[in-house]
Design a protein around this motif. Structure first.
Motif, PDB file in Angstrom:
ATOM      1  N   MET A 123       0.850  -1.170   0.000  1.00  0.00           N
ATOM      2  CA  MET A 123       0.000   0.000   0.000  1.00  0.00           C
ATOM      3  C   MET A 123       0.899   1.238   0.000  1.00  0.00           C
ATOM      4  O   MET A 123       1.857   1.297   0.756  1.00  0.00           O
ATOM      5  CB  MET A 123      -0.904  -0.028   1.230  1.00  0.00           C
ATOM      6  CG  MET A 123      -1.928   1.068   1.205  1.00  0.00           C
ATOM      7  SD  MET A 123      -3.243   0.923   2.411  1.00  0.00           S
ATOM      8  CE  MET A 123      -3.838  -0.699   2.166  1.00  0.00           C
ATOM      9  N   PRO A 124       0.601   2.221  -0.832  1.00  0.00           N
ATOM     10  CA  PRO A 124       1.434   3.430  -0.899  1.00  0.00           C
ATOM     11  C   PRO A 124       1.413   4.227   0.405  1.00  0.00           C
ATOM     12  O   PRO A 124       0.438   4.214   1.147  1.00  0.00           O
ATOM     13  CB  PRO A 124       0.797   4.250  -2.020  1.00  0.00           C
ATOM     14  CG  PRO A 124      -0.019   3.283  -2.793  1.00  0.00           C
ATOM     15  CD  PRO A 124      -0.442   2.224  -1.828  1.00  0.00           C
ATOM     16  N   ARG A 125       2.499   4.920   0.630  1.00  0.00           N
ATOM     17  CA  ARG A 125       2.646   5.765   1.814  1.00  0.00           C
ATOM     18  C   ARG A 125       2.723   7.210   1.347  1.00  0.00           C
ATOM     19  O   ARG A 125       3.488   7.541   0.446  1.00  0.00           O
ATOM     20  CB  ARG A 125       3.925   5.387   2.547  1.00  0.00           C
ATOM     21  CG  ARG A 125       4.148   6.153   3.815  1.00  0.00           C
ATOM     22  CD  ARG A 125       5.389   5.692   4.492  1.00  0.00           C
ATOM     23  NE  ARG A 125       5.276   4.250   4.687  1.00  0.00           N
ATOM     24  CZ  ARG A 125       5.955   3.564   5.576  1.00  0.00           C
ATOM     25  NH1 ARG A 125       6.828   4.159   6.325  1.00  0.00           N
ATOM     26  NH2 ARG A 125       5.797   2.276   5.682  1.00  0.00           N
ATOM     27  N   TYR A 126       1.918   8.075   1.952  1.00  0.00           N
ATOM     28  CA  TYR A 126       1.873   9.487   1.578  1.00  0.00           C
ATOM     29  C   TYR A 126       2.323  10.329   2.765  1.00  0.00           C
ATOM     30  O   TYR A 126       1.989  10.041   3.905  1.00  0.00           O
ATOM     31  CB  TYR A 126       0.456   9.883   1.154  1.00  0.00           C
ATOM     32  CG  TYR A 126      -0.020   9.096  -0.046  1.00  0.00           C
ATOM     33  CD1 TYR A 126       0.345   9.477  -1.326  1.00  0.00           C
ATOM     34  CD2 TYR A 126      -0.788   7.950   0.101  1.00  0.00           C
ATOM     35  CE1 TYR A 126      -0.058   8.741  -2.435  1.00  0.00           C
ATOM     36  CE2 TYR A 126      -1.195   7.214  -0.995  1.00  0.00           C
ATOM     37  CZ  TYR A 126      -0.832   7.617  -2.259  1.00  0.00           C
ATOM     38  OH  TYR A 126      -1.227   6.882  -3.345  1.00  0.00           O
ATOM     39  N   GLU A 127       3.083  11.372   2.469  1.00  0.00           N
ATOM     40  CA  GLU A 127       3.596  12.252   3.513  1.00  0.00           C
ATOM     41  C   GLU A 127       2.771  13.535   3.556  1.00  0.00           C
ATOM     42  O   GLU A 127       2.446  14.119   2.519  1.00  0.00           O
ATOM     43  CB  GLU A 127       5.066  12.573   3.263  1.00  0.00           C
ATOM     44  CG  GLU A 127       5.716  13.307   4.405  1.00  0.00           C
ATOM     45  CD  GLU A 127       7.212  13.486   4.213  1.00  0.00           C
ATOM     46  OE1 GLU A 127       7.859  13.886   5.177  1.00  0.00           O
ATOM     47  OE2 GLU A 127       7.712  13.237   3.104  1.00  0.00           O
ATOM     48  N   PHE A 128       2.436  13.957   4.754  1.00  0.00           N
ATOM     49  CA  PHE A 128       1.660  15.173   4.985  1.00  0.00           C
ATOM     50  C   PHE A 128       2.399  16.069   5.954  1.00  0.00           C
ATOM     51  O   PHE A 128       3.249  15.621   6.720  1.00  0.00           O
ATOM     52  CB  PHE A 128       0.289  14.830   5.593  1.00  0.00           C
ATOM     53  CG  PHE A 128      -0.655  14.168   4.637  1.00  0.00           C
ATOM     54  CD1 PHE A 128      -1.612  14.903   3.963  1.00  0.00           C
ATOM     55  CD2 PHE A 128      -0.601  12.804   4.416  1.00  0.00           C
ATOM     56  CE1 PHE A 128      -2.494  14.281   3.082  1.00  0.00           C
ATOM     57  CE2 PHE A 128      -1.470  12.177   3.539  1.00  0.00           C
ATOM     58  CZ  PHE A 128      -2.414  12.918   2.879  1.00  0.00           C
ATOM     59  N   ARG A 129       2.063  17.351   5.925  1.00  0.00           N
ATOM     60  CA  ARG A 129       2.584  18.330   6.882  1.00  0.00           C
ATOM     61  C   ARG A 129       1.405  19.042   7.500  1.00  0.00           C
ATOM     62  O   ARG A 129       0.488  19.465   6.814  1.00  0.00           O
ATOM     63  CB  ARG A 129       3.486  19.341   6.197  1.00  0.00           C
ATOM     64  CG  ARG A 129       4.060  20.381   7.161  1.00  0.00           C
ATOM     65  CD  ARG A 129       4.946  21.343   6.438  1.00  0.00           C
ATOM     66  NE  ARG A 129       6.281  21.597   6.797  1.00  0.00           N
ATOM     67  CZ  ARG A 129       6.868  21.590   7.969  1.00  0.00           C
ATOM     68  NH1 ARG A 129       6.221  21.246   8.994  1.00  0.00           N
ATOM     69  NH2 ARG A 129       8.111  21.906   8.150  1.00  0.00           N
ATOM     70  N   CYS A 130       1.452  19.158   8.831  1.00  0.00           N
ATOM     71  CA  CYS A 130       0.394  19.852   9.561  1.00  0.00           C
ATOM     72  C   CYS A 130       0.727  21.344   9.589  1.00  0.00           C
ATOM     73  O   CYS A 130       1.810  21.739  10.009  1.00  0.00           O
ATOM     74  CB  CYS A 130       0.294  19.298  10.978  1.00  0.00           C
ATOM     75  SG  CYS A 130      -0.964  20.140  11.964  1.00  0.00           S
ATOM     76  N   ARG A 131      -0.197  22.154   9.142  1.00  0.00           N
ATOM     77  CA  ARG A 131       0.024  23.605   9.143  1.00  0.00           C
ATOM     78  C   ARG A 131      -0.114  24.184  10.545  1.00  0.00           C
ATOM     79  O   ARG A 131       0.450  25.234  10.838  1.00  0.00           O
ATOM     80  CB  ARG A 131      -0.962  24.284   8.206  1.00  0.00           C
ATOM     81  CG  ARG A 131      -0.699  23.971   6.750  1.00  0.00           C
ATOM     82  CD  ARG A 131      -1.683  24.674   5.861  1.00  0.00           C
ATOM     83  NE  ARG A 131      -1.447  24.330   4.471  1.00  0.00           N
ATOM     84  CZ  ARG A 131      -2.305  24.554   3.509  1.00  0.00           C
ATOM     85  NH1 ARG A 131      -3.472  25.112   3.764  1.00  0.00           N
ATOM     86  NH2 ARG A 131      -2.011  24.209   2.272  1.00  0.00           N
ATOM     87  N   ARG A 141      -2.328   4.409   2.645  1.00  0.00           N
ATOM     88  CA  ARG A 141      -3.696   4.317   2.139  1.00  0.00           C
ATOM     89  C   ARG A 141      -3.673   3.897   0.689  1.00  0.00           C
ATOM     90  O   ARG A 141      -2.665   4.048   0.012  1.00  0.00           O
ATOM     91  CB  ARG A 141      -4.437   5.638   2.309  1.00  0.00           C
ATOM     92  CG  ARG A 141      -3.781   6.817   1.629  1.00  0.00           C
ATOM     93  CD  ARG A 141      -4.635   8.058   1.618  1.00  0.00           C
ATOM     94  NE  ARG A 141      -5.003   8.501   2.929  1.00  0.00           N
ATOM     95  CZ  ARG A 141      -5.376   9.723   3.241  1.00  0.00           C
ATOM     96  NH1 ARG A 141      -5.418  10.635   2.315  1.00  0.00           N
ATOM     97  NH2 ARG A 141      -5.713  10.043   4.443  1.00  0.00           N
ATOM     98  N   PRO A 142      -4.789   3.368   0.187  1.00  0.00           N
ATOM     99  CA  PRO A 142      -4.845   2.971  -1.220  1.00  0.00           C
ATOM    100  C   PRO A 142      -4.689   4.174  -2.142  1.00  0.00           C
ATOM    101  O   PRO A 142      -4.994   5.310  -1.761  1.00  0.00           O
ATOM    102  CB  PRO A 142      -6.225   2.348  -1.382  1.00  0.00           C
ATOM    103  CG  PRO A 142      -6.865   2.351  -0.052  1.00  0.00           C
ATOM    104  CD  PRO A 142      -6.012   3.114   0.898  1.00  0.00           C
ATOM    105  N   MET A 143      -4.230   3.927  -3.366  1.00  0.00           N
ATOM    106  CA  MET A 143      -4.046   5.016  -4.327  1.00  0.00           C
ATOM    107  C   MET A 143      -5.359   5.731  -4.618  1.00  0.00           C
ATOM    108  O   MET A 143      -5.370   6.931  -4.888  1.00  0.00           O
ATOM    109  CB  MET A 143      -3.427   4.485  -5.611  1.00  0.00           C
ATOM    110  CG  MET A 143      -1.980   4.061  -5.428  1.00  0.00           C
ATOM    111  SD  MET A 143      -1.267   3.318  -6.893  1.00  0.00           S
ATOM    112  CE  MET A 143      -0.991   4.753  -7.888  1.00  0.00           C
ATOM    113  N   ALA A 144      -6.462   5.025  -4.544  1.00  0.00           N
ATOM    114  CA  ALA A 144      -7.768   5.638  -4.800  1.00  0.00           C
ATOM    115  C   ALA A 144      -8.091   6.718  -3.773  1.00  0.00           C
ATOM    116  O   ALA A 144      -8.883   7.621  -4.040  1.00  0.00           O
ATOM    117  CB  ALA A 144      -8.855   4.567  -4.789  1.00  0.00           C
ATOM    118  N   ALA A 145      -7.471   6.667  -2.606  1.00  0.00           N
ATOM    119  CA  ALA A 145      -7.719   7.652  -1.549  1.00  0.00           C
ATOM    120  C   ALA A 145      -6.555   8.621  -1.391  1.00  0.00           C
ATOM    121  O   ALA A 145      -6.448   9.307  -0.379  1.00  0.00           O
ATOM    122  CB  ALA A 145      -7.981   6.934  -0.229  1.00  0.00           C
ATOM    123  N   ALA A 146      -5.684   8.710  -2.391  1.00  0.00           N
ATOM    124  CA  ALA A 146      -4.486   9.542  -2.295  1.00  0.00           C
ATOM    125  C   ALA A 146      -4.801  11.010  -2.028  1.00  0.00           C
ATOM    126  O   ALA A 146      -4.082  11.681  -1.309  1.00  0.00           O
ATOM    127  CB  ALA A 146      -3.656   9.422  -3.563  1.00  0.00           C
TER     128      ALA A 146
END
Length: 67
Positions: A1-9, A19-24
């Protein structure tokens, strides 16, 4: 499953979400509970035993024109 990186503002923390790519593009809440986050672009490096690089002289056109 792909891993996505986020930053909290709100708090400035970086965090990852699997999460799945469909929910990227879906929003993510930071571990501290803040909802104001942005998805970061990640550089991906893929290595393997593919074909050898093509031989060439380089330059603007691969060295064929003698420039």
């Amino acid at each position: 499953m792909p891993r996505y990186e986020f930053r909290c503002r709100a708090c400035g923390d970086n965090f990852e979400v699997n999460r799945p790519m469909a929910a990227a593009g879906a929003p993510a809440t930071c571990p501290q509970g803040h909802a104001d986050t942005v998805k970061l672009l990640s550089a991906v490096s893929v290595t393997g035993r593919g074909a050898a690089p093509a031989a060439g002289g380089g330059g603007c056109c691969g060295g064929a024109c003698g420039c």
